[in-house]
Design a protein around this motif. Structure first.
Motif, PDB file in Angstrom:
ATOM      1  N   UNK A 270       0.827  -1.208   0.000  1.00  0.00           N
ATOM      2  CA  UNK A 270       0.000   0.000   0.000  1.00  0.00           C
ATOM      3  C   UNK A 270       0.858   1.254   0.000  1.00  0.00           C
ATOM      4  N   UNK A 271       2.055   1.171   0.539  1.00  0.00           N
ATOM      5  CA  UNK A 271       2.938   2.340   0.554  1.00  0.00           C
ATOM      6  C   UNK A 271       3.265   2.798  -0.863  1.00  0.00           C
ATOM      7  N   UNK A 272       3.399   1.850  -1.780  1.00  0.00           N
ATOM      8  CA  UNK A 272       3.688   2.204  -3.169  1.00  0.00           C
ATOM      9  C   UNK A 272       2.516   2.962  -3.783  1.00  0.00           C
ATOM     10  N   UNK A 273       1.297   2.513  -3.476  1.00  0.00           N
ATOM     11  CA  UNK A 273       0.105   3.191  -3.995  1.00  0.00           C
ATOM     12  C   UNK A 273       0.072   4.635  -3.519  1.00  0.00           C
ATOM     13  N   UNK A 274       0.306   4.840  -2.227  1.00  0.00           N
ATOM     14  CA  UNK A 274       0.275   6.189  -1.666  1.00  0.00           C
ATOM     15  C   UNK A 274       1.384   7.059  -2.259  1.00  0.00           C
ATOM     16  N   UNK A 275       2.561   6.478  -2.412  1.00  0.00           N
ATOM     17  CA  UNK A 275       3.680   7.241  -2.975  1.00  0.00           C
ATOM     18  C   UNK A 275       3.369   7.696  -4.394  1.00  0.00           C
ATOM     19  N   UNK A 276       2.840   6.791  -5.210  1.00  0.00           N
ATOM     20  CA  UNK A 276       2.541   7.141  -6.595  1.00  0.00           C
ATOM     21  C   UNK A 276       1.437   8.190  -6.676  1.00  0.00           C
ATOM     22  N   UNK A 277       0.454   8.096  -5.789  1.00  0.00           N
ATOM     23  CA  UNK A 277      -0.628   9.082  -5.790  1.00  0.00           C
ATOM     24  C   UNK A 277      -0.105  10.465  -5.451  1.00  0.00           C
ATOM     25  N   UNK A 278       0.771  10.543  -4.472  1.00  0.00           N
ATOM     26  CA  UNK A 278       1.332  11.840  -4.070  1.00  0.00           C
ATOM     27  C   UNK A 278       2.214  12.406  -5.178  1.00  0.00           C
ATOM     28  N   UNK A 279       3.056  11.582  -5.777  1.00  0.00           N
ATOM     29  CA  UNK A 279       3.959  12.047  -6.828  1.00  0.00           C
ATOM     30  C   UNK A 279       3.193  12.552  -8.047  1.00  0.00           C
ATOM     31  N   UNK A 280       2.030  11.961  -8.313  1.00  0.00           N
ATOM     32  CA  UNK A 280       1.232  12.355  -9.476  1.00  0.00           C
ATOM     33  C   UNK A 280       0.251  13.486  -9.167  1.00  0.00           C
ATOM     34  N   UNK A 281       0.246  13.967  -7.913  1.00  0.00           N
ATOM     35  CA  UNK A 281      -0.704  14.997  -7.487  1.00  0.00           C
ATOM     36  C   UNK A 281      -2.151  14.552  -7.704  1.00  0.00           C
ATOM     37  N   UNK A 282      -2.410  13.277  -7.512  1.00  0.00           N
ATOM     38  CA  UNK A 282      -3.772  12.751  -7.656  1.00  0.00           C
ATOM     39  C   UNK A 282      -4.582  13.090  -6.405  1.00  0.00           C
ATOM     40  N   UNK A 283      -5.870  13.267  -6.598  1.00  0.00           N
ATOM     41  CA  UNK A 283      -6.767  13.498  -5.470  1.00  0.00           C
ATOM     42  C   UNK A 283      -7.769  12.359  -5.307  1.00  0.00           C
ATOM     43  N   UNK A 284      -7.938  11.582  -6.366  1.00  0.00           N
ATOM     44  CA  UNK A 284      -8.873  10.451  -6.367  1.00  0.00           C
ATOM     45  C   UNK A 284      -8.145   9.244  -6.937  1.00  0.00           C
ATOM     46  N   UNK A 285      -8.435   8.074  -6.423  1.00  0.00           N
ATOM     47  CA  UNK A 285      -7.862   6.877  -7.031  1.00  0.00           C
ATOM     48  C   UNK A 285      -8.862   5.739  -7.009  1.00  0.00           C
ATOM     49  N   UNK A 286      -8.723   4.882  -7.991  1.00  0.00           N
ATOM     50  CA  UNK A 286      -9.468   3.632  -8.057  1.00  0.00           C
ATOM     51  C   UNK A 286      -8.450   2.516  -8.180  1.00  0.00           C
ATOM     52  N   UNK A 287      -8.744   1.389  -7.565  1.00  0.00           N
ATOM     53  CA  UNK A 287      -7.860   0.238  -7.687  1.00  0.00           C
ATOM     54  C   UNK A 287      -8.650  -0.910  -8.294  1.00  0.00           C
ATOM     55  N   UNK A 288      -7.955  -1.777  -8.971  1.00  0.00           N
ATOM     56  CA  UNK A 288      -8.641  -2.923  -9.569  1.00  0.00           C
ATOM     57  C   UNK A 288      -7.666  -4.080  -9.727  1.00  0.00           C
ATOM     58  N   UNK A 289      -8.216  -5.269  -9.731  1.00  0.00           N
ATOM     59  CA  UNK A 289      -7.418  -6.446 -10.045  1.00  0.00           C
ATOM     60  C   UNK A 289      -8.321  -7.475 -10.711  1.00  0.00           C
ATOM     61  N   UNK A 290      -7.714  -8.450 -11.331  1.00  0.00           N
ATOM     62  CA  UNK A 290      -8.465  -9.466 -12.069  1.00  0.00           C
ATOM     63  C   UNK A 290      -8.530 -10.767 -11.282  1.00  0.00           C
ATOM     64  N   UNK A 291      -9.527 -11.570 -11.582  1.00  0.00           N
ATOM     65  CA  UNK A 291      -9.646 -12.927 -11.071  1.00  0.00           C
ATOM     66  C   UNK A 291      -9.579 -13.886 -12.263  1.00  0.00           C
ATOM     67  N   UNK A 292      -8.436 -14.512 -12.486  1.00  0.00           N
ATOM     68  CA  UNK A 292      -8.315 -15.438 -13.623  1.00  0.00           C
ATOM     69  C   UNK A 292      -9.314 -16.588 -13.570  1.00  0.00           C
ATOM     70  N   UNK A 293      -9.818 -16.893 -12.396  1.00  0.00           N
ATOM     71  CA  UNK A 293     -10.777 -17.993 -12.263  1.00  0.00           C
ATOM     72  C   UNK A 293     -12.112 -17.678 -12.929  1.00  0.00           C
ATOM     73  N   UNK A 294     -12.386 -16.415 -13.155  1.00  0.00           N
ATOM     74  CA  UNK A 294     -13.662 -16.014 -13.745  1.00  0.00           C
ATOM     75  C   UNK A 294     -14.693 -15.599 -12.718  1.00  0.00           C
ATOM     76  N   UNK A 295     -14.447 -15.895 -11.441  1.00  0.00           N
ATOM     77  CA  UNK A 295     -15.366 -15.496 -10.380  1.00  0.00           C
ATOM     78  C   UNK A 295     -15.084 -14.052  -9.987  1.00  0.00           C
TER      79      UNK A 295
END
Length: 229
Positions: A159-184
Motif C-alpha cells: 500500500x505504501x507504493x500506492x500512496x507514494x505514486x498518488x502523491x507524486x502524481x498529485x492525484x486526489x482520487x484513485x481507483x484500484x482494480x485487479x483481475x480474477x483469472x478464475x472467472x469469479x
C-alpha cells in the motif's frame, strides 16, 4: 582546447538549463530556450547572446525564424550546419505541436467506465495483477500503474507504493482494480482486508478511494456499487 564558450563556462545568471530546471520552461526567453539547444556560443559571446542576435534578425518572431534556410542561419558567426539544423528542427516540432489537439484524458467516473478501460489489459491474463488508476479532482485519468503481478489466486500489494505514486502524481482520487483469472468476481477475505487497508491509508493521506473493482472476462464486482465503500 576548444575556444567555444560552453554552458559550463557561462556566468551563473546566464545558465538557462539550470533556470529551466528550477523555474520551469515558461520562465525562459526564446533566446534562452534556443541557447539550450545549440549548447555553445563563440569566444566572448554566449549562446544566449548569439541566439538574441539571430532572433533580432527575425524581428523576434519565431515563425520567421522557422522559415529561414540552413544557409541563412549559417551566415551568423557561431552558427554551423549542425546548430542550424537543430534550430530548424525545434521550430518544426513547435509547428507540429500546434497542429495536434491536446490528448484527452479518459473520464472514469463510474465502475463501468473503469471496467471498460481496464478489461482489455486484464482479460487474457492467467495470473492476478493489481492496478491503481490515479485521477484528478474531475475524475480524469492522470496515469495508470501496475502495482503487483502475482499468482493464480492472489497477489501481494504494498500500500505504501500506492500512496507514494498518488502523491507524486498529485492525484486526489484513485481507483484500484485487479483481475480474477478464475472467472469469479466474488471478493475474497484478503480482497476485503486489502480494500479496507487502502481506504484507511487514503483517509490518512486525504485522498478519495473511488472504488475497488474486481474484473473477470465480461463481469466485474464494484465495492462502491455494492455499498462497501
Amino acid at each position: 582546447m576548444s575556444d567555444k564558450l560552453t554552458i559550463a563556462h557561462w556566468a551563473e545568471d546566464d545558465q538557462p538549463r539550470e533556470k529551466l530546471r528550477d523555474k520551469g520552461p515558461q520562465a525562459l526567453s526564446n533566446a534562452e530556450l534556443l541557447a539550450i539547444l545549440i549548447g555553445s556560443g563563440t569566444p566572448g559571446v554566449s549562446a544566449v547572446e548569439l541566439m538574441q542576435t539571430v532572433l533580432n534578425g527575425c524581428n523576434n518572431n519565431l515563425n520567421s525564424l522557422g522559415k529561414m534556410t540552413i544557409r541563412q542561419l549559417m551566415d551568423y558567426k557561431g552558427i554551423g550546419e549542425a546548430k542550424a539544423i537543430t534550430i530548424l528542427a525545434a521550430c518544426e516540432l513547435g509547428k507540429r505541436r500546434q497542429a495536434v489537439s491536446p490528448e484527452e484524458r479518459p473520464s472514469l467516473t463510474t465502475a463501468t467506465k473503469v471496467y471498460h478501460y481496464m478489461h482489455p489489459k486484464l482479460q487474457d491474463l492467467d495470473v492476478e495483477e493489481f492496478w491503481v488508476l490515479l485521477l484528478n479532482q474531475n475524475y480524469r485519468l492522470i496515469k495508470e500503474i501496475k502495482i503487483a503481478h502475482g499468482g493464480i489466486s492472489e497477489v501481494t500489494v504494498d500500500i505504501r507504493i500506492i500512496m507514494r505514486e498518488a502523491v507524486l502524481a498529485n492525484a486526489t482520487i484513485l481507483a484500484v482494480c485487479h483481475n480474477h483469472p478464475s472467472g469469479s468476481i466474488q471478493p475474497s477475505k484478503p480482497d476485503d482486508h486489502l480494500t479496507q487497508s487502502i481506504k484507511n491509508a487514503c483517509n490518512l493521506m486525504r485522498l478519495h478511494l473511488m472504488d475497488h473493482i474486481i474484473i473477470a472476462d465480461g463481469l466485474y464486482y464494484s465495492y462502491h456499487e455494492q455499498g462497501r465503500l
